[in-house]
Design a protein around this motif. Structure first.
Motif, PDB file in Angstrom:
ATOM      1  N   UNK A  22       1.427   7.835   6.755  1.00 22.48           N
ATOM      2  CA  UNK A  22       1.641   6.425   7.097  1.00 22.48           C
ATOM      3  C   UNK A  22       3.039   6.158   7.627  1.00 22.48           C
ATOM      4  N   UNK A  23       4.018   6.827   7.064  1.00 19.81           N
ATOM      5  CA  UNK A  23       5.407   6.483   7.365  1.00 19.81           C
ATOM      6  C   UNK A  23       6.142   7.498   8.232  1.00 19.81           C
ATOM      7  N   UNK A  24       5.609   8.705   8.357  1.00 18.73           N
ATOM      8  CA  UNK A  24       6.341   9.734   9.079  1.00 18.73           C
ATOM      9  C   UNK A  24       5.632  10.332  10.266  1.00 18.73           C
ATOM     10  N   UNK A  25       4.317  10.173  10.367  1.00 18.21           N
ATOM     11  CA  UNK A  25       3.570  10.796  11.457  1.00 18.21           C
ATOM     12  C   UNK A  25       3.382   9.810  12.608  1.00 18.21           C
ATOM     13  N   UNK A  26       3.833  10.193  13.789  1.00 15.05           N
ATOM     14  CA  UNK A  26       3.655   9.358  14.975  1.00 15.05           C
ATOM     15  C   UNK A  26       2.257   9.548  15.549  1.00 15.05           C
ATOM     16  N   UNK A  27       1.596   8.435  15.818  1.00 14.21           N
ATOM     17  CA  UNK A  27       0.290   8.449  16.450  1.00 14.21           C
ATOM     18  C   UNK A  27       0.402   7.789  17.820  1.00 14.21           C
ATOM     19  N   UNK A  69       0.833  -1.206   0.000  1.00 11.23           N
ATOM     20  CA  UNK A  69       0.000   0.000   0.000  1.00 11.23           C
ATOM     21  C   UNK A  69       0.867   1.256   0.000  1.00 11.23           C
ATOM     22  N   UNK A  70       1.891   1.248   0.828  1.00 12.66           N
ATOM     23  CA  UNK A  70       2.803   2.396   0.883  1.00 12.66           C
ATOM     24  C   UNK A  70       3.483   2.606  -0.463  1.00 12.66           C
ATOM     25  N   UNK A  72       3.702   5.313  21.067  1.00  9.79           N
ATOM     26  CA  UNK A  72       3.801   6.300  19.993  1.00  9.79           C
ATOM     27  C   UNK A  72       4.590   5.689  18.854  1.00  9.79           C
ATOM     28  N   UNK A  73       3.973   5.653  17.659  1.00 11.70           N
ATOM     29  CA  UNK A  73       4.627   5.052  16.502  1.00 11.70           C
ATOM     30  C   UNK A  73       3.887   5.463  15.241  1.00 11.70           C
ATOM     31  N   UNK A  74       4.524   5.252  14.099  1.00 12.41           N
ATOM     32  CA  UNK A  74       3.837   5.436  12.824  1.00 12.41           C
ATOM     33  C   UNK A  74       2.924   4.234  12.598  1.00 12.41           C
ATOM     34  N   UNK A  75       1.999   4.374  11.662  1.00 17.30           N
ATOM     35  CA  UNK A  75       1.097   3.269  11.366  1.00 17.30           C
ATOM     36  C   UNK A  75       1.891   2.059  10.878  1.00 17.30           C
ATOM     37  N   UNK A  76       2.833   2.298   9.980  1.00 19.70           N
ATOM     38  CA  UNK A  76       3.655   1.200   9.469  1.00 19.70           C
ATOM     39  C   UNK A  76       4.474   0.582  10.595  1.00 19.70           C
TER      40      UNK A  76
END
Length: 626
Positions: free
Chosen positions: A524-529, A108-109, A545-549
């Motif tokens: 998806x790859x750079x934003x921490x949630x 997907x990425x 705290x982590x990215x979705x991937x």
């Protein structure tokens, strides 16, 4: 003299013959499960003029038997755990393969990255939508598999509990027979056979649950649970029951409250009529029943939560904008200004607070439209240790400050920010008594699935397909929308119908604009949630705290590690069980070599007694001929 010798030799022959018969019985049952070696103990007659058959006893090592039952229960527990953990791990696919969870996430990425190089390509847009659909179906497929495993365990619990209840009745009946058979003739083996049958029944019962066995003076056995509840007392047995619920879903879980419990529980009804919930009291700690309960209510529930968190993070990473508080102060008070414009029900606002003693805690403001449960269970939020405060925002942005202030109560000063922007809120406290250490929120930008032109990169690419293809916001209206989201995850039908929505974020967007495709990749790859502590990823007491991937990879790693650990524990328990079986067999089992050696001795004794009889007969014949 000859008559005494004749009597003595005759008694000796009878005892020897009985002993030879017992040796034959031991050899014949050398491979029989549950058979304990018998020995004959002769009894000297009065005046030492002969012997009687005496008693037949079992060479039972009680300590080895107790250890064998303990290890049997442990092996059943670890065996089922390893089996289900392996099945769960298999749902995620072989790591690195294109069909596995990490493979479809990476695919997907890559599809989105391909779109950034040529946003005008219809094929690239279709590939990105197709990859998104593969992600949604993969996650929902795994989640459905998790619930299938839970339903399978629910059915197994029903079968195991029924089998255990039958065994309890059999043990009680054998108790009655053992007590009645005690006092039979010395050569009778019926008591030993009954004791073997009872021991074997208890050993089989140990596969289902751990029990404590106490031998009574009358020969009966009393069985207790680990918590001390009586299961068998002499000839009376408790009845076990399981009120199974059939097919399970993510929303149903075990609670001690019968009104809210959505899965079956194990109850014991004593002969006196008392009813005990064996799960609620922690009475069952090992065996297949304990393993099934733990897997159904803990392991698989956590696996579902991980998938729900992944589905929620996947949706909100793309559809939400982060809102972070900026430091503010007024009239000796300190705190934060935070822009909550567009705040929707479920867009939690997390405030860090610290009291005068220096103890810190999160306080979660949970926006609602008035239909959320009150109180909201903090375990359903990111931080199970937080204080959750519902805030009714149905009055719109102009009422945010007033609603938040009313919900927080004394100790907080809440107002609109000085610039008067609708939805922007200032939160202040007296730092001497209660300091605000942070303020953050994740605000969902699209208001509906059809809202694809948001004027920004945010897009509701993934929606809640089970709730009418609605935008996922984390709402609690009517219950937690996060629970079971992974099974309902779907790609927005509006995007499927018009793939240009992956590029066109406003009416004036040019066809070659890369802003939205690049935003999607970065989201998806750079934003921490923040992912919930309930998922157990990185610990069970703090959010992750982590990215979705990154979170997806952590889920896969955690599942693989859990499966490997369960397999190792089962292998170790298998060795422990084998050792216990060997120890018990050495002490109480039949050794053919030993029995053959004993048979030679008995044959010699039989021959000697027979010669005495022959000599006595010859003597009598001689006397009669005189």
């Amino acid at each position: 003299m000859s008559l005494n010798a004749l009597n003595t030799a005759t008694a000796g022959l009878q005892v020897t013959q009985a002993a030879i018969g017992l040796v034959s019985q031991n050899v014949a049952n050398a491979g029989s499960a549950g058979y304990v070696k018998r020995v004959l103990t002769p009894v000297a007659q009065l005046g030492n003029s002969g012997v009687a058959t005496g008693t037949i006893t079992r060479t039972l090592d009680a300590v080895s038997l107790k250890q064998l039952r303990l290890e049997t229960a442990g092996a059943s527990y670890t065996g089922l755990t390893a089996k289900v953990q392996g099945q769960l791990d298999a749902l995620y696919g072989t790591p690195g393969s294109s069909a596995a969870l990490d493979g479809v996430m990476n695919g997907f990425t890559q599809a989105l990255q391909g779109l950034t190089t040529d946003p005008t390509s219809a094929a690239s847009r279709a590939a990105a939508v197709g990859a998104a659909r593969t992600v949604a179906t993969t996650i929902s497929g795994i989640a459905n598999g998790v619930q299938d495993l839970r339903s399978g365990l629910e059915a197994q619990l029903g079968a195991d509990v029924a089998s255990a209840s039958t065994l309890l009745s059999q043990i009680a009946a054998l108790n009655t027979k053992v007590v009645g058979a005690t006092g039979n003739s010395s050569g009778d083996t019926s008591v030993a056979e009954l004791l073997d049958q009872r021991d074997q029944a208890i050993n089989t019962l140990s596969q289902y649950l751990d029990v404590q066995v106490s031998e009574q003076h009358d020969g009966s056995a009393t069985l207790l649970t680990a918590s001390g509840a009586t299961l068998v007392d002499h000839g009376a047995a408790a009845t076990l029951a399981f009120d199974g619920r059939g097919s399970l879903n993510a929303a149903v879980q075990y609670t001690t409250d019968p009104d809210t419990r959505g899965v079956g529980t194990v109850t014991a009804t004593t002969p006196a009529g008392a009813r005990i919930d064996l799960i609620a009291t922690g009475a069952i700690r090992s065996g297949s029943i304990a393993a099934a309960v733990s897997l159904r209510d803990d392991t698989l529930v956590q696996a579902q939560r991980q998938l729900d968190d992944l589905a929620g993070g996947l949706s909100r990473a793309i559809s939400d904008r982060p809102a972070t508080g900026t430091a503010a102060a007024a009239n000796g008070l300190t705190g934060f200004d935070i822009d909550l414009t567009g705040l929707q029900a479920g867009n939690a606002v997390t405030l860090g607070v610290r009291n005068a003693a220096g103890a810190g805690r999160n306080l979660i403001l949970m926006p609602t439209n008035g239909a959320a449960p009150d109180p909201i269970d903090p375990r359903l939020t990111d931080d199970p240790t937080a204080l959750v405060v519902p805030v009714d925002i149905s009055g719109g942005p102009a009422t945010f400050a007033g609603a938040i202030g009313a919900a927080l109560g004394p100790g907080f000063t809440v107002s609109a920010t000085p610039d008067g922007a609708a939805g922007s809120v200032r939160l202040l406290t007296d730092p001497a008594t209660l300091a605000l250490t942070g303020a953050a929120a994740s605000v969902t930008v699209p208001t509906s699935a059809a809202d694809t032109k948001t004027g920004s990169g945010q897009l509701a690419l993934f929606v809640d397909g089970g709730n009418g293809n609605t935008v996922f916001t984390g709402s609690f209206e009517g219950g937690s929308h996060l629970t079971g989201l992974s099974q309902r995850l779907a790609v927005n039908p509006a995007v499927v119908a018009d793939t240009s929505a992956l590029v066109n974020y406003a009416g004036t967007t040019t066809s070659g604009d890369t802003a939205r495709p690049q935003y999607l990749v970065d989201a998806l790859t750079g934003r921490n949630l923040t992912f919930s502590a309930g998922s157990g990823i990185g610990g069970v007491s703090a959010p992750r705290s982590a990215t979705v991937i990154g979170f997806a990879q952590s889920v896969i790693d955690a599942r693989g590690a859990a499966s490997a650990e369960a397999q190792q524990l089962d292998e170790g328990q298998g060795i422990a069980l084998s050792s216990a079986q060997s120890r018990f067999g050495k002490e109480s089992g039949v050794s053919v070599d030993e029995e053959m050696s004993k048979l030679i001795q008995l044959q010699t004794a039989y021959s000697a007694n027979a010669r005495v009889l022959t000599a006595a007969r010859d003597m009598l014949d001689t006397l009669l001929r005189l």
